[in-house]
Design a protein around this motif. Structure first.
Motif, PDB file in Angstrom:
ATOM      1  N   LEU A 191      -6.143  -1.513 -12.361  1.00  0.00           N
ATOM      2  CA  LEU A 191      -7.059  -1.303 -11.244  1.00  0.00           C
ATOM      3  C   LEU A 191      -6.391  -0.698 -10.014  1.00  0.00           C
ATOM      4  CD1 LEU A 191      -9.077  -2.997 -12.929  1.00  0.00           C
ATOM      5  CD2 LEU A 191      -9.659  -4.212 -10.818  1.00  0.00           C
ATOM      6  N   TYR A 192      -5.140  -1.107  -9.741  1.00  0.00           N
ATOM      7  CA  TYR A 192      -4.595  -0.836  -8.414  1.00  0.00           C
ATOM      8  C   TYR A 192      -3.290  -0.045  -8.370  1.00  0.00           C
ATOM      9  CZ  TYR A 192      -7.930  -4.490  -7.080  1.00  0.00           C
ATOM     10  OH  TYR A 192      -9.067  -5.226  -6.883  1.00  0.00           O
ATOM     11  N   GLN A 193      -2.715   0.326  -9.496  1.00  0.00           N
ATOM     12  CA  GLN A 193      -1.385   0.918  -9.459  1.00  0.00           C
ATOM     13  C   GLN A 193      -1.334   2.273  -8.741  1.00  0.00           C
ATOM     14  OE1 GLN A 193       0.194   1.667 -13.363  1.00  0.00           O
ATOM     15  NE2 GLN A 193      -1.670   2.667 -14.103  1.00  0.00           N
ATOM     16  N   GLU A 194      -2.448   2.991  -8.685  1.00  0.00           N
ATOM     17  CA  GLU A 194      -2.441   4.279  -7.994  1.00  0.00           C
ATOM     18  C   GLU A 194      -2.403   4.107  -6.475  1.00  0.00           C
ATOM     19  OE1 GLU A 194      -5.561   6.845  -9.203  1.00  0.00           O
ATOM     20  OE2 GLU A 194      -4.953   6.898 -11.315  1.00  0.00           O
ATOM     21  N   GLN A 195      -2.894   2.984  -5.989  1.00  0.00           N
ATOM     22  CA  GLN A 195      -2.972   2.754  -4.542  1.00  0.00           C
ATOM     23  C   GLN A 195      -1.871   1.847  -4.013  1.00  0.00           C
ATOM     24  OE1 GLN A 195      -7.118   1.376  -5.416  1.00  0.00           O
ATOM     25  NE2 GLN A 195      -7.531   2.315  -3.429  1.00  0.00           N
ATOM     26  N   TYR A 196      -1.306   1.014  -4.893  1.00  0.00           N
ATOM     27  CA  TYR A 196      -0.359   0.001  -4.433  1.00  0.00           C
ATOM     28  C   TYR A 196       0.851  -0.102  -5.358  1.00  0.00           C
ATOM     29  CZ  TYR A 196      -4.361  -1.627  -1.668  1.00  0.00           C
ATOM     30  OH  TYR A 196      -5.419  -1.704  -0.801  1.00  0.00           O
ATOM     31  N   THR A 197       1.971  -0.504  -4.750  1.00  0.00           N
ATOM     32  CA  THR A 197       3.123  -0.956  -5.524  1.00  0.00           C
ATOM     33  C   THR A 197       2.979  -2.463  -5.674  1.00  0.00           C
ATOM     34  OG1 THR A 197       4.534   0.797  -4.644  1.00  0.00           O
ATOM     35  CG2 THR A 197       5.628  -1.129  -5.599  1.00  0.00           C
ATOM     36  N   SER A 223       0.819  -1.208   0.000  1.00  0.00           N
ATOM     37  CA  SER A 223       0.000   0.000   0.000  1.00  0.00           C
ATOM     38  C   SER A 223       0.858   1.264   0.000  1.00  0.00           C
ATOM     39  CB  SER A 223      -0.921   0.006   1.223  1.00  0.00           C
ATOM     40  OG  SER A 223      -1.661   1.207   1.273  1.00  0.00           O
ATOM     41  N   LYS A 224       0.435   2.247  -0.777  1.00  0.00           N
ATOM     42  CA  LYS A 224       1.096   3.548  -0.796  1.00  0.00           C
ATOM     43  C   LYS A 224       0.528   4.475   0.272  1.00  0.00           C
ATOM     44  CE  LYS A 224       2.051   3.284  -5.771  1.00  0.00           C
ATOM     45  NZ  LYS A 224       1.828   3.903  -7.113  1.00  0.00           N
ATOM     46  N   ASN A 225      -0.513   4.017   0.951  1.00  0.00           N
ATOM     47  CA  ASN A 225      -1.168   4.790   2.003  1.00  0.00           C
ATOM     48  C   ASN A 225      -1.110   3.988   3.294  1.00  0.00           C
ATOM     49  OD1 ASN A 225      -2.946   6.087   3.755  1.00  0.00           O
ATOM     50  ND2 ASN A 225      -4.398   6.628   2.138  1.00  0.00           N
ATOM     51  N   SER A 226      -0.567   4.572   4.351  1.00  0.00           N
ATOM     52  CA  SER A 226      -0.394   3.844   5.612  1.00  0.00           C
ATOM     53  C   SER A 226      -1.720   3.430   6.235  1.00  0.00           C
ATOM     54  CB  SER A 226       0.390   4.703   6.614  1.00  0.00           C
ATOM     55  OG  SER A 226      -0.313   5.897   6.917  1.00  0.00           O
ATOM     56  N   GLU A 227      -2.816   4.034   5.792  1.00  0.00           N
ATOM     57  CA  GLU A 227      -4.121   3.690   6.351  1.00  0.00           C
ATOM     58  C   GLU A 227      -4.642   2.360   5.811  1.00  0.00           C
ATOM     59  OE1 GLU A 227      -6.841   6.869   5.777  1.00  0.00           O
ATOM     60  OE2 GLU A 227      -5.725   8.290   7.033  1.00  0.00           O
ATOM     61  N   ASN A 228      -4.082   1.888   4.706  1.00  0.00           N
ATOM     62  CA  ASN A 228      -4.517   0.625   4.115  1.00  0.00           C
ATOM     63  C   ASN A 228      -3.488  -0.460   4.384  1.00  0.00           C
ATOM     64  OD1 ASN A 228      -6.814   1.836   2.997  1.00  0.00           O
ATOM     65  ND2 ASN A 228      -5.698   2.428   1.151  1.00  0.00           N
ATOM     66  N   SER A 229      -3.961  -1.671   4.579  1.00  0.00           N
ATOM     67  CA  SER A 229      -3.048  -2.782   4.812  1.00  0.00           C
ATOM     68  C   SER A 229      -2.488  -3.289   3.489  1.00  0.00           C
ATOM     69  CB  SER A 229      -3.774  -3.920   5.534  1.00  0.00           C
ATOM     70  OG  SER A 229      -4.729  -4.522   4.676  1.00  0.00           O
ATOM     71  N   ASP A 230      -1.331  -3.940   3.575  1.00  0.00           N
ATOM     72  CA  ASP A 230      -0.788  -4.626   2.405  1.00  0.00           C
ATOM     73  C   ASP A 230      -1.593  -5.903   2.184  1.00  0.00           C
ATOM     74  OD1 ASP A 230       1.112  -2.643   2.397  1.00  0.00           O
ATOM     75  OD2 ASP A 230       2.626  -3.849   3.425  1.00  0.00           O
TER      76      ASP A 230
END
Length: 264
Positions: A252-258, A182-189
């Motif tokens: 779908l997910y590249q903006e939120q996750y690596t 996750s690129k945001n600490s509020e979301n889990s990997d």
């Protein structure tokens, strides 16, 4: 002193002793204030990961306490502050409030109504796929596979529909797996797997793609099986025909996750 007077004196002394004893028993049982350590019966549970956790404080119902104390403790409510974005080493101040009428009814004197709790034991996220222990990763992938096995019929009825009672999952093939940081600490990997599922329902054969997500990947090495979920993967015809599963996930997910593909 006459014998008659002596007997009366003994009677009144005995009666006085009995009254004192009964009063003492009544006082000890019903009138004396009894201290109840509220925090002694509190249970502290963390949710989340280091840097983004919260604390829930409840009563420990597994404690061996009498019925009167249990009835009083049911009225206790806790408040923790601060209680967002907690990290290991933070100090949380916990306070308790209670129903005063119930405490008065049972002659309880509640004590230890506040306590400072030092946060510890919160798991850390992994910085990359290579940090994840191989056995833990294997357990994650197996849990995703098990989700498909356990929900095969439900997946078909939700995503395809139909009224056939004869539904069988003929083939389940993993076409893509990835670790998503996750690129945001509020979301889990999380770890995701995409499956190509082939069903037979009655005389009809159906193929669909389905994505299973295993969240809360961290160094606790626990698989949060209760939080695993799935959803239909809406690949385009080009993505299906050219097996562009990685491109679909990136879309779908590249903006939120690596995203790192798992090639196991």
């Amino acid at each position: 002193m006459s014998e008659k007077l002596k007997n009366k004196l003994i009677y009144f002394i005995s009666l006085a002793i009995m009254i004192v004893v009964l009063y003492g028993i009544a006082y000890m049982s019903f009138m004396r204030k009894v201290d109840v350590n509220v925090m002694e019966n509190a249970k502290f549970e963390y949710s989340g990961e280091n840097g983004n956790a919260t604390l829930t404080v409840t009563m420990d119902d597994s404690s061996e306490i009498n019925q009167r104390t249990a009835a009083f403790l049911e009225t206790v409510e806790f408040e923790a502050s601060p209680n967002t974005e907690l990290s290991n080493g933070d100090v949380v101040h916990v306070t308790a409030t209670y129903d005063e009428a119930t405490a008065e009814e049972y002659n309880f004197n509640p004590t230890h109504l506040s306590e400072d709790i030092k946060v510890s034991g919160l798991p850390d996220q992994y910085s990359s796929l290579k940090q994840i222990d191989k056995s833990y990763l294997s357990n994650i992938l197996e849990a995703a596979d098990q989700y498909i096995d356990d929900h095969a019929t439900e997946i078909y009825r939700t995503e395809v529909g139909g009224s056939s009672e004869r539904i069988s999952l003929d083939k389940s093939r993993v076409v893509y797996s990835a670790f998503m940081k996750s690129k945001n600490s509020e979301n889990s990997d999380r770890v995701i797997r995409i499956y190509q599922l082939t069903y037979t329902a009655g005389e009809t054969q159906t193929e669909l793609y389905y994505l299973v997500c295993v969240p809360e990947i961290n160094d606790s090495d626990d698989v949060a099986e209760q939080d695993i979920y799935g959803l239909k993967a809406y690949l385009t015809d080009d993505e299906k025909n050219n097996r562009q599963y990685a491109e679909y996930v990136q879309r779908l997910y590249q903006e939120q996750y690596t995203i790192e593909e798992i090639t196991k």
